[in-house]
Scaffold this active site. Structure first.
Site, PDB file in Angstrom:
ATOM      1  N   HIS A  27       0.814  -1.224   0.000  1.00 49.61           N
ATOM      2  CA  HIS A  27       0.000   0.000   0.000  1.00 49.61           C
ATOM      3  C   HIS A  27       0.846   1.272   0.000  1.00 49.61           C
ATOM      4  CE1 HIS A  27      -3.574  -2.355   0.526  1.00 49.61           C
ATOM      5  NE2 HIS A  27      -3.239  -2.792   1.726  1.00 49.61           N
ATOM      6  N   ASP A  80      -4.492 -13.132   2.829  1.00 52.01           N
ATOM      7  CA  ASP A  80      -5.672 -12.719   3.592  1.00 52.01           C
ATOM      8  C   ASP A  80      -6.987 -12.841   2.818  1.00 52.01           C
ATOM      9  OD1 ASP A  80      -4.878 -10.663   1.942  1.00 52.01           O
ATOM     10  OD2 ASP A  80      -4.666  -9.165   3.525  1.00 52.01           O
ATOM     11  N   ASP A 104      -2.920 -10.424  -2.654  1.00 48.30           N
ATOM     12  CA  ASP A 104      -3.416 -10.000  -1.344  1.00 48.30           C
ATOM     13  C   ASP A 104      -4.886  -9.579  -1.507  1.00 48.30           C
ATOM     14  OD1 ASP A 104      -2.213  -8.760   1.514  1.00 48.30           O
ATOM     15  OD2 ASP A 104      -3.959  -7.667   0.741  1.00 48.30           O
ATOM     16  N   HIS A 158      -6.382  -7.157  -0.463  1.00 45.23           N
ATOM     17  CA  HIS A 158      -6.535  -5.711  -0.601  1.00 45.23           C
ATOM     18  C   HIS A 158      -5.788  -5.222  -1.845  1.00 45.23           C
ATOM     19  CE1 HIS A 158      -6.862  -6.839   3.711  1.00 45.23           C
ATOM     20  NE2 HIS A 158      -7.991  -6.167   3.571  1.00 45.23           N
TER      21      HIS A 158
END
Ligand code: 6DK
Ligand code: ZN
Length: 370
Positions: A143, A268, A180, A182
């Protein structure tokens, strides 16, 4: 074919403290403190499982080093590096940029050891010591943008590694696959104008960051067409992710013809994870990794390096990572996923029409890759 493995106890010392699990605690407002969701436990247990299952015998241990200022500055602004350093110097620590990303006291050096661990793997691949590798690092990175940390990320480890491979090791075209749960927004933003780095992110649609990772985000200027996003609806499972791999990721890699594939291995999107609402199992991670290994064999002499990102279930994360590592090494260990019977039904979940639509929309963009 040798697989490198990077780990260091210091990774577990990155102190995310107590918060309300993920946002700042405030007892005066009735917000209870709790251990931060991005804490050492899942990664510590992963490292221990890798030992306990006998896989260490198959791995070449690569010692991490700290990324240098020059290496950090290939991706980040001087002001951001200084900010992390300043926050890290505070006795009680600080924040990487968004108010939700703790920087512990001393975390500047640990974050440099995380980025540098991945750099050590890149160099080992370039030297021919290994073909595949796994960096079990903390803090995560995908991120972080050039000028700010966010989403628990301080420095963008995978972006720093891509620049390192290009600058020092003559690997011109780098593909970054990020599964991931996200969106890999930091990595995408860093390489948005750059046609030499293909970023592909599979993630839960509109999860984190909010309003980020849509299919129409494809790059700008010379980089147009070299960012791909597959925003998968909440509830996506094995069939949806495998379909996305077969219809988008693998065809995109075949078109792009990378010299190196980097994998942002957040696990995740598994069914037990508290930070997303996807339904993957160890079997999914095994199959997805197998597809990447085959692509790497076909396209870039097997060169495939994974870096750990998210994964918040302390009990299931280790088995997801083990599945990835078994495919990277081409071995199986004596440890089978103990939760396999519990989650068997999730793997049987069929591809739903709204998931297929999301994947088809991304697949339509693959022919634009040059
Ligand atoms: N939500 C990661 O797993 C990190 O990708 C995930 C970070 C999720 C943060 C959730 C969060 C907000 C906060 C404020 C406003 C809206 C939403 F980087 C990895 F660790 F890999 O803070
Ligand atoms: Zn994540």
């Amino acid at each position: 074919m040798t697989t490198g493995y990077v780990f260091h106890p210091e990774y577990l010392w990155h102190d995310t403290g107590t918060s309300a699990g993920l946002l700042p605690a405030d007892p005066t407002a009735g917000v209870q403190p709790a251990v931060h969701i991005e804490n050492p436990e899942a990664k510590r247990r992963t490292h221990e499982l890798i030992h306990a299952c006998g896989l260490m015998a198959e791995l070449l241990v690569i010692e991490p080093r700290r990324a240098t200022m020059t290496e950090l500055l290939r991706v980040h602004t001087p002001a951001h590096v200084q900010h992390i350093r300043d926050q890290s110097d505070l006795r009680g620590g600080g924040d990487a940029g968004d108010g939700f990303s703790p920087v512990g006291h001393g975390s500047y050096d640990i974050a440099r050891l995380a980025a540098g661990g991945l750099l050590a793997l890149v160099t080992a691949v370039a030297d021919g010591d290994i073909t595949t590798g796994y960096a079990l690092t903390r803090p995560p990175g995908h991120h972080a943008t050039a000028d700010t940390g966010m989403g628990f990320c301080l420095f963008n480890n995978i972006a720093i590694a891509a620049r390192h491979a290009q600058t020092l090791h003559g690997m011109t075209r780098i593909a970054i696959v990020d599964w991931d749960a996200h969106h890999g927004n930091g990595t995408q933003t860093i390489f948005y104008p750059d046609p030499t780095v293909l970023t592909i992110s599979l993630h839960q649609a509109n999860c984190f960051p909010p309003d980020s990772g849509w299919t129409h985000e494809n790059g700008i200027a010379d980089g147009t067409g070299h960012a791909l996003n597959v925003p998968l609806p909440a509830g996506s499972g094995h069939a949806a992710y495998l379909h996305a791999m077969r219809q988008v990721v693998i065809p995109a890699l075949d078109r792009f013809r990378p010299d190196l594939i980097l994998l942002a291995n957040g696990v995740d999107a598994n069914v037990f994870d508290p930070m997303a609402r996807q339904m993957l199992t160890t079997s999914t991670y095994r199959h997805m990794t197998r597809l990447l290994v085959d692509a790497a064999d076909r396209l870039c002499h097997g060169r495939l390096i994974a870096v750990h990102e998210g994964g918040y279930s302390p009990f299931y994360t280790p088995y997801c990572v083990l599945a990835v590592l078994e495919e990277l090494t081409g071995t199986t260990t004596r440890v089978a996923d103990p939760f396999a019977t519990v989650v068997a039904g999730y793997t049987a979940e069929p591809l739903r029409p709204h998931q297929q639509d999301a994947i088809d929309a991304a697949a339509a963009l693959v022919p634009h890759i040059t």
